[in-house]
Every structure is written in structure tokens, then in C-alpha cells.
Motif scaffolding. Structure first.
Motif, PDB file in Angstrom:
ATOM      1  N   ASN A 100       0.852  -1.217   0.123  1.00  0.00           N
ATOM      2  CA  ASN A 100      -0.059   0.136  -0.086  1.00  0.00           C
ATOM      3  C   ASN A 100       0.662   1.334   0.155  1.00  0.00           C
ATOM      4  OD1 ASN A 100      -2.308  -1.456  -0.047  1.00  0.00           O
ATOM      5  ND2 ASN A 100      -2.861  -0.851   2.264  1.00  0.00           N
ATOM      6  N   ARG A 101       2.029   1.273   0.815  1.00  0.00           N
ATOM      7  CA  ARG A 101       2.884   2.431   0.696  1.00  0.00           C
ATOM      8  C   ARG A 101       3.642   2.499  -0.435  1.00  0.00           C
ATOM      9  NH1 ARG A 101       5.954   2.722   6.675  1.00  0.00           N
ATOM     10  NH2 ARG A 101       3.989   2.374   7.912  1.00  0.00           N
ATOM     11  N   ASN A 102       3.974   1.424  -1.227  1.00  0.00           N
ATOM     12  CA  ASN A 102       4.725   1.680  -2.466  1.00  0.00           C
ATOM     13  C   ASN A 102       3.747   2.461  -3.534  1.00  0.00           C
ATOM     14  OD1 ASN A 102       7.264   0.637  -1.414  1.00  0.00           O
ATOM     15  ND2 ASN A 102       6.622  -1.622  -1.934  1.00  0.00           N
ATOM     16  N   LEU A 103       2.431   1.584  -3.503  1.00  0.00           N
ATOM     17  CA  LEU A 103       1.384   2.236  -4.487  1.00  0.00           C
ATOM     18  C   LEU A 103       1.014   3.841  -4.107  1.00  0.00           C
ATOM     19  CD1 LEU A 103      -0.237   1.450  -6.959  1.00  0.00           C
ATOM     20  CD2 LEU A 103      -2.149   0.821  -5.219  1.00  0.00           C
ATOM     21  N   ALA A 104       0.806   4.179  -2.985  1.00  0.00           N
ATOM     22  CA  ALA A 104       0.434   5.185  -2.780  1.00  0.00           C
ATOM     23  C   ALA A 104       1.705   6.340  -2.941  1.00  0.00           C
ATOM     24  CB  ALA A 104       0.307   5.632  -1.122  1.00  0.00           C
ATOM     25  N   ARG A 109       0.000   9.900  -3.085  1.00  0.00           N
ATOM     26  CA  ARG A 109      -1.172   9.939  -1.991  1.00  0.00           C
ATOM     27  C   ARG A 109      -0.751   9.129  -0.814  1.00  0.00           C
ATOM     28  NH1 ARG A 109      -3.762   5.373  -1.858  1.00  0.00           N
ATOM     29  NH2 ARG A 109      -3.644   3.809  -3.593  1.00  0.00           N
ATOM     30  N   SER A 110      -1.789   9.516  -0.045  1.00  0.00           N
ATOM     31  CA  SER A 110      -1.709   8.694   1.576  1.00  0.00           C
ATOM     32  C   SER A 110      -1.924   7.123   1.124  1.00  0.00           C
ATOM     33  CB  SER A 110      -2.479   9.434   2.350  1.00  0.00           C
ATOM     34  OG  SER A 110      -2.094  10.760   2.791  1.00  0.00           O
ATOM     35  N   PRO A 111      -1.291   6.303   1.821  1.00  0.00           N
ATOM     36  CA  PRO A 111      -1.790   4.922   1.534  1.00  0.00           C
ATOM     37  C   PRO A 111      -2.983   4.468   2.413  1.00  0.00           C
ATOM     38  CG  PRO A 111       0.052   5.101   3.372  1.00  0.00           C
ATOM     39  CD  PRO A 111      -0.314   6.578   2.689  1.00  0.00           C
ATOM     40  N   ASP A 112      -3.771   3.634   1.692  1.00  0.00           N
ATOM     41  CA  ASP A 112      -4.837   2.993   2.396  1.00  0.00           C
ATOM     42  C   ASP A 112      -4.383   2.451   3.733  1.00  0.00           C
ATOM     43  OD1 ASP A 112      -6.246   4.048   0.094  1.00  0.00           O
ATOM     44  OD2 ASP A 112      -5.918   2.106  -1.058  1.00  0.00           O
ATOM     45  N   PRO A 113      -5.332   2.609   4.668  1.00  0.00           N
ATOM     46  CA  PRO A 113      -5.055   1.900   6.194  1.00  0.00           C
ATOM     47  C   PRO A 113      -5.252   0.214   5.949  1.00  0.00           C
ATOM     48  CG  PRO A 113      -7.190   3.010   6.078  1.00  0.00           C
ATOM     49  CD  PRO A 113      -6.490   3.457   4.954  1.00  0.00           C
ATOM     50  N   VAL A 114      -4.375  -0.361   6.572  1.00  0.00           N
ATOM     51  CA  VAL A 114      -4.817  -1.959   6.444  1.00  0.00           C
ATOM     52  C   VAL A 114      -5.798  -2.339   7.885  1.00  0.00           C
ATOM     53  CG1 VAL A 114      -3.644  -4.240   6.786  1.00  0.00           C
ATOM     54  CG2 VAL A 114      -2.547  -2.159   5.470  1.00  0.00           C
ATOM     55  N   THR A 115      -6.680  -2.862   7.175  1.00  0.00           N
ATOM     56  CA  THR A 115      -7.472  -3.517   8.433  1.00  0.00           C
ATOM     57  C   THR A 115      -6.968  -4.742   8.971  1.00  0.00           C
ATOM     58  OG1 THR A 115      -9.575  -2.999   7.065  1.00  0.00           O
ATOM     59  CG2 THR A 115      -9.725  -4.577   8.891  1.00  0.00           C
TER      60      THR A 115
END
Length: 244
Positions: A100-104, A109-115
């Protein structure tokens, strides 16, 4: 680990009054025969104490503390450190956060939070031991518990550690006494006094490079386990082929 049956019955009378053993077992989700066998043997498992406590909406740690061997558990509750919190994040969640961090970063943009999946995970015991082990925790634990090192290693590799060993590990590692009980799944993080958002906060606060290094260590450990499984499978196949 167990507690004396006499003390258990005294505790049960105090918290459940005249409720029958059959009713207690139904509410706790344990077999009546299981409790009966434990009482006959004079030792009741900690799992039974925990199950009865939950069925009565009692704090598990406080219930355990009524038995002398665990009297210091409540006072030994400490917030888990960063490494402990990360150890209770599954491999999949860890890798998802990295991706998610790499894609963001690529998209600005900000990374999507992980559930996060609930603790424990498939390698939570080993990960927790590694997180609190400065040098020789495993050796000290084996000596103090009078358990063969290979038997201890087998428990850790199988992602199992009995409550007594989990608590003793925490003492040696000088961390919260209930933290290892989370890694083994004996307690939920909430029952152990953890902040519900602590794991997610630790994940967000950890630098990308540290997460990548941790993921590499986890994958290497997984690779060793898979190699052993594959080798054992090949050996078994060879035996069957020779027999055939």
C-alpha cells in the motif's frame, strides 16, 4: 499449567454461587466430562478458568490472580513495546502495508489503511519471542522451566507455548506479564490490557525500511519451515516408493 482443584472449586463457588457444574460447563462451552476429569485429577487447566471467567463476564486476568501462582499478573500488566506490537501483526498484513505504501508513493497520495486481522497469527509466538529476545531468552527459559531445548523449540515452531512458559518468557524479557498470553491466543489483546488501536498505530509509525527488513526476516523464517516440510514430504514419498 494448572491450578489446584480445591482452589478452583472455592473460586467457582465465590463467583458462580450454587450454579451446577453442568450449567457452568454449558455456559463456558466446555465438556462436563472434561471438568470432571480435571477435578478428579486435582488440577484444573488455566483454559478452564479462562472459559468460565468469560462466560460470567469476569476479567480473565483478575480471575487468574485469585490463584497464588498468578497473583502478580495484574500488577505485571505493561503496555507492549513497538517490537511486540509489530510481532502481533500477521505476515499478510505486514506485506499489505508495504505494498500500500509503495502504491501510494507512486501515485502521490496517502496509503490506504490496513484492516488488521485479529491476533494471534500463524507465527505470532516465534515473532513475539524474537521481539523480546535480546540474546539468550530461549536458553534461559529452557533452564528455568526444566524443559529440553528441543521441546521448547518444537512448541515455538508449532506456534504453541503453554501459559506458564509464556509468562516466564515475559519475566525474562522484562515485558508485560500478559503480553505473551496474547501471542499464544490465551488472552485477547483487550483482556491483556492493550490499547485496541495500538497495533495499527505501531504499524503506521514504523518506517518503510524497518517494515521491509521485518518482512524479509519473516519470509526467511517461512522459507526455512517450508523447506523442512518439503524435505519431510520427499522423504516420506521415498519410503512409500521403496515399500511399493
Amino acid at each position: 499449567m494448572t491450578v489446584p482443584a480445591k482452589l478452583f472449586q472455592q473460586w467457582l463457588t465465590a463467583v458462580a454461587g450454587g450454579t451446577s457444574h453442568a450449567a457452568v460447563c454449558r455456559a463456558a462451552g466446555i465438556k462436563r466430562s472434561t471438568l470432571a476429569q480435571q477435578l478428579v485429577r486435582g488440577r484444573v487447566s488455566l483454559g478452564t478458568v479462562a472459559a468460565v471467567s468469560r462466560s460470567l463476564d469476569l476479567p480473565v486476568v483478575q480471575s487468574l490472580a485469585t490463584f497464588p501462582a498468578f497473583a502478580d499478573l495484574p500488577q505485571g500488566i505493561k503496555a507492549p513495546g513497538q517490537a511486540e506490537l509489530l510481532s502481533q501483526i500477521s505476515d499478510v498484513d505486514l506485506l499489505t502495508e508495504i505494498l500500500n505504501r509503495n502504491l501510494a508513493s507512486e501515485q502521490g497520495r496517502s496509503p490506504d489503511p490496513v484492516t488488521l486481522t485479529p491476533a494471534p497469527h500463524r507465527s505470532s509466538v516465534r515473532s513475539w519471542i524474537d521481539a523480546i529476545d535480546a540474546t539468550d531468552l530461549r536458553q534461559k527459559l529452557a533452564r528455568q522451566a526444566a524443559i529440553a531445548p528441543q521441546n521448547l523449540s518444537a512448541q515455538i515452531s508449532a506456534n504453541r507455548l503453554n501459559p506458564e512458559l509464556a509468562i516466564e518468557s515475559a519475566r525474562i524479557g522484562q515485558v508485560g506479564l500478559t503480553n505473551g498470553l496474547v501471542a499464544t491466543g490465551f488472552l485477547t489483546p483487550l483482556e491483556a490490557g492493550w490499547d485496541p488501536e495500538a497495533r495499527a498505530a505501531a504499524l503506521r509509525a514504523t518506517p518503510h525500511s524497518v517494515l521491509a527488513s521485518l518482512a524479509a526476516q519473516r519470509l526467511e523464517a517461512m522459507s526455512r519451515i517450508l523447506r523442512r516440510v518439503e524435505d519431510d514430504s520427499q522423504d516420506a514419498q521415498s519410503v512409500w516408493e521403496n515399500l511399493g
